[in-house]
Design an enzyme around this catalytic site. Structure first.
Site, PDB file in Angstrom:
ATOM      1  N   SER A 179      -0.335  -7.377  -3.160  1.00 26.79           N
ATOM      2  CA  SER A 179      -1.474  -7.622  -2.277  1.00 26.79           C
ATOM      3  C   SER A 179      -1.015  -8.427  -1.072  1.00 26.79           C
ATOM      4  CB  SER A 179      -2.592  -8.360  -3.012  1.00 26.79           C
ATOM      5  OG  SER A 179      -2.268  -9.717  -3.165  1.00 26.79           O
ATOM      6  N   THR A 192      -3.833  -3.957   0.778  1.00 27.58           N
ATOM      7  CA  THR A 192      -4.826  -4.287   1.799  1.00 27.58           C
ATOM      8  C   THR A 192      -6.126  -4.758   1.172  1.00 27.58           C
ATOM      9  OG1 THR A 192      -3.890  -2.612   3.215  1.00 27.58           O
ATOM     10  CG2 THR A 192      -6.119  -3.365   3.754  1.00 27.58           C
ATOM     11  N   THR A 222      -3.692  -7.390   5.664  1.00 31.88           N
ATOM     12  CA  THR A 222      -2.668  -6.619   4.948  1.00 31.88           C
ATOM     13  C   THR A 222      -1.261  -7.049   5.348  1.00 31.88           C
ATOM     14  OG1 THR A 222      -1.992  -4.361   4.401  1.00 31.88           O
ATOM     15  CG2 THR A 222      -2.444  -4.791   6.702  1.00 31.88           C
ATOM     16  N   ARG A 231       6.273  -1.403  12.949  1.00 27.84           N
ATOM     17  CA  ARG A 231       5.200  -0.453  12.618  1.00 27.84           C
ATOM     18  C   ARG A 231       3.876  -1.201  12.389  1.00 27.84           C
ATOM     19  NH1 ARG A 231       1.459   0.152   8.182  1.00 27.84           N
ATOM     20  NH2 ARG A 231       0.952   2.342   7.955  1.00 27.84           N
ATOM     21  N   THR A 276      -8.434   1.825   3.597  1.00 26.15           N
ATOM     22  CA  THR A 276      -7.145   1.433   3.025  1.00 26.15           C
ATOM     23  C   THR A 276      -6.382   2.724   2.731  1.00 26.15           C
ATOM     24  OG1 THR A 276      -6.041   0.204   1.244  1.00 26.15           O
ATOM     25  CG2 THR A 276      -8.111   1.285   0.680  1.00 26.15           C
ATOM     26  N   GLY A 277      -5.075   2.599   2.590  1.00 27.85           N
ATOM     27  CA  GLY A 277      -4.256   3.791   2.364  1.00 27.85           C
ATOM     28  C   GLY A 277      -3.274   3.974   3.502  1.00 27.85           C
TER      29      GLY A 277
END
Ligand code: SD4
Length: 305
Positions: free
Chosen positions: A48, A161, A179, A189, A212-213
């Protein structure tokens, strides 16, 4: 009804913390931030956000976060922030103390230090050992020409996240997304999480949404703003999240790739919630209301839907 929702199993901690704040009359954004910060402070979860989470390809932990107040549409964000424990709180300071919305990298760190956030060492032995074992720095730093870049799987066992959406006693909405980004990302990035409209969007007049993802796929469709605009047009939070997943699936089909793992969650201006994810994302989220928190599994939207 006052409600707070938050991503992934560690969202339980965020929802419990935020729900207590809502119960004592705090504003939605304050409650969401307190919830997010509880997860940032929890170093027991290696994946996390926060100290102890997984670094980028060259071993640096950089954090991304944003906040948004649904009453005023005020918002703030930071990306690529190093050595500061609470990126979401820094994002809130950007919102409150500057004429800007988004600060990145060294500038964000400089601002945080000016604001009195302490400089801290974010690495735990466990996270660095794992980084060394996987040794991503030895892999080619850019995608090979013969295929699309391989993205890490994002499911309930590999995610970082925390997105928290809150609806307070006055009926206002607030949201926070924080995140450390995809594990072993390329240096520099930035994903969807700190981008207003991609990882988060909140408008009292339409609703709040978060994501999220795999951030690249969320940015591509302007995910959270898309969900909020669907609610503005009359869709329920559940319908809006499912439509966003369909859009992710359609975007993947146009590029000839399999849809990435992505999830959306949403709250409408009355506190109704919904969530959906693309295939295999196995998305669960915490829902806090009426004095208790429960975990809910989101509906999966397969590529053919
Ligand atoms: C990112 N959306 O940086 C984030 C990753 C994530 O749970 O959500 N992980 O793309």
């Amino acid at each position: 009804m006052p409600t707070i929702i938050a991503t992934w199993p560690f969202g339980r901690l965020a929802a419990e913390t935020g729900l207590a704040r809502i119960a004592r009359g705090d504003a939605a954004l304050d409650a969401a931030l307190a919830g997010a910060q509880a997860v940032e402070d929890d170093t027991t979860s290696r994946t996390s956000v926060g100290f102890g989470s997984l670094p980028d390809r060259i071993g640096r932990l950089t954090l991304d976060a944003c906040v948004m107040d649904g009453r005023t549409l005020s918002c703030g964000a930071v990306a690529g922030l190093e050595h500061v424990r609470h990126p979401a709180a820094v994002a809130r300071r950007v919102m409150e103390k500057t004429p800007h919305v988004f600060l990145v990298g060294e500038g964000a760190k400089w601002f945080a230090l000016q604001e009195g956030f302490p400089l801290e060492y974010p690495y735990t032995v466990a996270a660095m050992r794992e980084w060394e074992e996987k040794n991503p720095a030895r892999r080619p730093p850019v995608p090979k020409k013969d295929g699309p870049a391989q993205m890490a799987d994002i499911d309930e066992h590999n995610h970082d996240t925390v997105t928290v959406l809150a609806h307070d006693q006055k009926g206002n909405l607030g949201g926070v997304c924080t995140t450390s980004g995809l594990a072993y990302k390329l240096p520099g990035r930035v994903g969807d999480s700190p981008i207003i409209g991609a990882g988060l969007y909140v408008d009292d007049q339409a609703g709040a949404a978060g994501a999220t993802g795999v951030g690249e796929e969320i940015i591509r469709i302007g995910g959270s703003l898309f969900v909020v605009e669907q609610m503005r047009a009359g869709k329920t939070p559940q319908e809006a999240c499912e439509l966003a997943c369909r859009r992710v699936n359609a975007a993947a089909a146009r590029r000839g790739v399999h849809p990435a793992q992505v999830a959306f969650l949403a709250l409408d201006p009355r506190g109704n919630h919904g969530a959906a994810c693309t295939q295999r994302a196995n998305f669960v989220y915490a829902v806090g209301r009426d004095g208790r928190v429960e975990m809910v599994r989101a509906r999966e939207v397969p590529p053919t839907a």
